[in-house]
Design a protein around this motif. Structure first.
Motif, PDB file in Angstrom:
ATOM      1  N   LEU A   1      52.815-139.233 -52.125  1.00 45.09           N
ATOM      2  CA  LEU A   1      53.426-140.570 -52.086  1.00 45.09           C
ATOM      3  C   LEU A   1      52.749-141.389 -50.975  1.00 45.09           C
ATOM      4  N   PRO A   2      51.484-141.746 -51.197  1.00 42.15           N
ATOM      5  CA  PRO A   2      50.747-142.409 -50.110  1.00 42.15           C
ATOM      6  C   PRO A   2      51.332-143.755 -49.693  1.00 42.15           C
TER       7      PRO A   2
ATOM      8  N   ARG B   1      57.061-131.703 -58.785  1.00 43.14           N
ATOM      9  CA  ARG B   1      57.033-132.716 -59.863  1.00 43.14           C
ATOM     10  C   ARG B   1      58.449-133.184 -60.182  1.00 43.14           C
ATOM     11  N   TRP B   2      59.387-132.225 -60.232  1.00 42.50           N
ATOM     12  CA  TRP B   2      60.794-132.550 -60.506  1.00 42.50           C
ATOM     13  C   TRP B   2      61.329-133.512 -59.443  1.00 42.50           C
ATOM     14  N   LEU B   3      61.007-133.231 -58.182  1.00 46.92           N
ATOM     15  CA  LEU B   3      61.499-134.062 -57.079  1.00 46.92           C
ATOM     16  C   LEU B   3      60.903-135.464 -57.155  1.00 46.92           C
ATOM     17  N   LEU B   4      59.601-135.528 -57.459  1.00 50.36           N
ATOM     18  CA  LEU B   4      58.953-136.848 -57.555  1.00 50.36           C
ATOM     19  C   LEU B   4      59.596-137.673 -58.671  1.00 50.36           C
ATOM     20  N   THR B   5      59.908-137.014 -59.779  1.00 59.30           N
ATOM     21  CA  THR B   5      60.561-137.712 -60.888  1.00 59.30           C
ATOM     22  C   THR B   5      61.923-138.220 -60.441  1.00 59.30           C
ATOM     23  N   LEU B   6      62.664-137.358 -59.724  1.00 56.87           N
ATOM     24  CA  LEU B   6      63.987-137.733 -59.236  1.00 56.87           C
ATOM     25  C   LEU B   6      63.898-138.948 -58.313  1.00 56.87           C
ATOM     26  N   LEU B   7      62.816-139.012 -57.550  1.00 58.07           N
ATOM     27  CA  LEU B   7      62.628-140.133 -56.619  1.00 58.07           C
ATOM     28  C   LEU B   7      62.105-141.383 -57.327  1.00 58.07           C
TER      29      LEU B   7
ATOM     30  N   ALA C   1      59.172-141.596 -58.810  1.00 55.54           N
ATOM     31  CA  ALA C   1      57.713-141.724 -58.642  1.00 55.54           C
ATOM     32  C   ALA C   1      56.998-141.042 -59.808  1.00 55.54           C
ATOM     33  N   GLU C   2      55.732-141.321 -59.906  1.00 52.44           N
ATOM     34  CA  GLU C   2      54.890-140.674 -60.919  1.00 52.44           C
ATOM     35  C   GLU C   2      54.771-139.181 -60.567  1.00 52.44           C
ATOM     36  N   PRO C   3      55.083-138.274 -61.513  1.00 53.80           N
ATOM     37  CA  PRO C   3      55.044-136.852 -61.152  1.00 53.80           C
ATOM     38  C   PRO C   3      53.638-136.253 -61.167  1.00 53.80           C
ATOM     39  N   SER C   4      52.693-136.932 -60.557  1.00 54.44           N
ATOM     40  CA  SER C   4      51.345-136.363 -60.499  1.00 54.44           C
ATOM     41  C   SER C   4      51.101-135.850 -59.082  1.00 54.44           C
TER      42      SER C   4
END
Lengths: 262, 460
Positions: free
Chosen positions: A27-28, A197-203, A205-208
């Motif tokens: 998450l830059p 990836r799950w956490l990024l989706t929850l936030l 954000a793009e899950p990459s």
């Protein structure tokens, strides 16, 4: 996106600041707010997307409890309201009803009806393999405490190998809405690309993932090891040596292992 | 404490064990002590001790400092008992005391110098009450075993008796504030020109004032939490330094130490900052203990630091550096990385500081890698990083997150593969960083590398 890191001058043990390093890589553009012990937590005044706190020493736990006690109702409100939290190692214990240290009982924030019992004579060190939302979760435990209480309706992951809150349960950590508190260190986010990836989706954000291939390669290697019944999952805390198992089954496993190697 | 039949039986059994081990040619350095403690759990409390006991503790440097002190004492003809060839835990100290005792357990020497493992404090300090407790530094180390530095401080403070004189690193706020009620002598190294170029570290074990939680102000920060600091809000801070290294002449390999007796100049036996700290520690202790300047200085001129921990050989114009970078010890590894970058050149770094036990039977907790400054290795001088062992992919991930270019990181499962991956065209220095117990693997990698270099020379 705002990510608040609570008390990093104390809650920074066991390499778990690696969780933040990886969050920053994935998450830059996110803003990371580091709240020091003498600061007012940012979540008191404005919404934040993720609140992170890492493992700390036992004396630091008591400082953190004292510091967060006035924020107790706000924290309860945020957990009920679905704000994302990630507390790793013994950080989650500050939210328990109490921490027992011999005859001394240290009242926690009481947001979860659990008790942590310290045992400074025997440190627990083990590896963990379990399931969370169908994902394989791997991690390590390195702690003086075991937790007691009912987390059957709010556990984070179910152990396939390793232990849960204590030796008698496979149910590890706490998950309530988007609050995740886990004893797993390692760091958790670096060791578990699917969970990241799950956490990024929850936030939102793009899950990459940053360095996806290298992450997956390390994850696959560890999964392979943790699934191997010949790999010991627990070590002696005081000596840092492996527990020596003299049982016939252990000898048989050892012979099998040697045959496989040859 | 009274010596019982049980004690004498344990002593006799342990002596027989030591003799049997000697006859079959095995060292077994802690086995006699292990048996003695199994048979008589308070054995250390009952065995007569030498008149004076000095314990050398600290997260990093204690072995080197203890060895240096012993070498200087030997040069001056002072006899002592030590655990140089043994373990630094309770069983190792017991073995040394047994080996140095008469048939009835009486010590043969009047002075004991023991390297001491801080984690073993509850097993040793209730029984062995040191006259002097020397502490090089205290920082996070071996998370599985030592947990955190607060825990180590707690067990030391709980078990160290108040009659022990402390000789402590004044540049380390944690070590220098040990046992607040005890007498202490502080040594340190003043800010040096090289400190201004210091790279910031990821971890600092003390950031805020332990009294009031205000952020500490550092007058200078050498590495991690080592430096001189004060709290802007209360009286907490660095103690006055009794033995203060005021300057270093790297060309002449000499340093100046301000002592209560005046300024003194000593030889510096190594080029690293840790070599300087270890030497200042040993010299400060010995001067405070009562040796004269001439006694210390003359002996130090002949002293060498242990080569097993750092060894350089040149083969076919390539420098192969064999260096200890203790596993699970973030500060020790970071110091080595800093040293590599300071030396410059074109380097390949083979990392083999994995846990041998875990490598064979389990899976190592690699959290500690995120406390090591892999960021230092992003310097242009490091052309290749070759992490080795079962955890090589985890090391690769750590290096990438530190900002290393993927093309420079080459994971290898086995020592031989690591040696094969070194690009000899591209580098002129190869560092083989090993842990205490991975020396055999590291030697295999070195042998393979030497073969490759020599084969290349033969072909040309």
């Amino acid at each position: 996106m705002k990510i608040e890191v609570l008390f990093p001058e104390y809650a920074n043990l066991f390499g778990d600041m690696g969780n933040l390093l990886y969050l920053k890589a994935c998450l830059p553009d996110a803003e990371f707010i580091e709240t020091a012990m003498n600061d007012t937590p940012r979540f008191m005044d404005e919404p934040v997307d993720l609140i992170y706190m890492g493992p700390m020493s036992e004396p630091a736990q008591e400082k953190v409890i004292a510091r967060l006690m006035p924020c107790k109702e706000k924290l309860r409100e945020l957990i009920e309201g679905g704000t994302c939290f990630l507390f790793t190692g013994n950080a989650v214990e500050v939210l328990y009803r109490e921490i027992e240290d011999g005859n001394r009982k240290i009242p926690g924030l009481g947001l979860f009806d659990l008790t942590a019992k310290r045992n400074f004579v025997h440190r627990h060190n083990s590896n963990f393999l379990g399931k969370f939302e169908g994902m394989d979760i791997v991690g390590c435990k390195s702690q003086f405490t075991m937790a007691y209480g009912d987390n059957a309706q709010m556990y984070f992951a179910k152990a396939e190998r390793g232990i849960g809150l204590n030796r008698d349960t496979p149910l590890e950590g706490i998950r309530k809405n988007n609050f995740i508190g886990t004893y797993l260190v390692g760091p958790l986010l670096v060791m578990n690309p699917p969970f990241m990836r799950w956490l990024l989706t929850l936030l939102g954000a793009e899950p990459s993932l940053a360095y996806n291939d290298a992450m997956e390669q390390a994850y696959a290697q560890r999964l392979k090891e943790f699934r191997d019944p010949l790999v010991h999952m627990e070590k002696e805390g005081d000596t840092n040596q492996l527990k020596i198992d003299f049982s016939p089954k252990a000898w048989l496993n050892s012979l099998k292992s040697k045959r496989n190697q040859s | 404490m009274k010596r019982t039949f049980r004690f004498y039986f344990a002593l006799f059994f342990a002596k027989c064990t030591a003799l049997a081990l000697k006859l079959i040619g095995r060292k077994g350095t802690s086995m006699p002590g292990s048996w003695a403690i199994i048979l008589c759990p308070d054995f250390l409390a009952r065995i007569p001790l030498p008149e004076q006991v000095i314990l050398v503790a600290g997260t990093n440097g204690k072995t080197t400092v203890a060895n240096l002190i012993e070498d200087i004492l030997s040069q001056n003809g002072i006899e002592y008992l030590c655990n140089r060839d043994g373990a630094n835990v309770n069983t190792g100290l017991a073995s040394s005391l047994i080996a140095d005792s008469t048939f009835f357990g009486k010590p043969k020497h009047k002075l004991a110098i023991f390297e001491f493992d801080e984690r073993s404090a509850p097993l040793i300090l209730p029984y062995i009450k040191p006259d002097t407790f020397l502490c090089t530094n205290l920082c996070r180390d071996a998370l599985d075993r030592n947990a955190n530095v607060d825990f180590i401080v707690q067990i030391l403070n709980e078990n160290l008796w108040d009659g022990a004189k402390l000789v402590v690193n004044g540049d380390d706020l944690i070590a220098s504030h040990l046992a607040p009620g005890n007498k202490r002598v502080c040594f340190g190294i003043r800010e040096l020109p090289r400190d201004r170029e210091a790279r910031p570290n990821l971890v600092r074990d003390i950031v805020a004032c332990p009294k009031c939680d205000t952020s500490l102000q550092y007058d200078f920060l050498r590495y991690n939490h080592i430096g001189r600091a004060h709290c802007p809000n209360c009286d907490y801070g660095t103690f006055p330094i009794d033995y203060d290294c005021t300057s270093v002449d790297m060309d002449a390999m000499r340093f100046t130490l301000r002592t209560p007796q005046g300024e003194e100049v000593y030889r510096l036996p190594g080029e690293n900052i840790t070599d300087l700290y270890n030497t200042v520690t040993a010299v400060s202790f010995l001067r405070d203990w009562g040796l004269t300047y001439d006694q210390v200085s003359t002996a130090l001129d002949k002293a060498e630091l242990a080569r097993s921990r750092y060894d350089v050989e040149t083969v076919g114009g390539k420098e192969i550096v064999f260096c200890l970078a203790k596993g699970q010890s973030p500060i020790a590894s970071s110091r080595v990385f800093d040293f590599i970058v300071q030396r410059g050149g074109r380097a390949a770094v083979i990392i083999m500081n994995y846990d041998m036990h875990d490598q064979a039977h389990s899976s190592e907790n690699i959290g500690w890698l995120y406390e090591v400054d892999y960021e230092f290795l992003t310097d242009g001088c490091v052309k290749q990083l070759i992490p080795t062992g079962n955890r090589c992919y985890d090391y690769q991930v750590r290096a990438l997150l530190a900002g290393m270019k993927p093309a420079r990181v080459h994971p290898a499962q086995r020592p031989e593969e690591a040696a094969a991956l070194v690009d000899l065209e591209q580098v002129d220095k190869v560092y083989i960083l090993h842990a205490v117990f991975t020396v055999p693997d590291a030697k295999r990698a070195r042998e393979e590398l030497v073969k490759r270099i020599e084969k290349g020379r033969a072909l040309t």
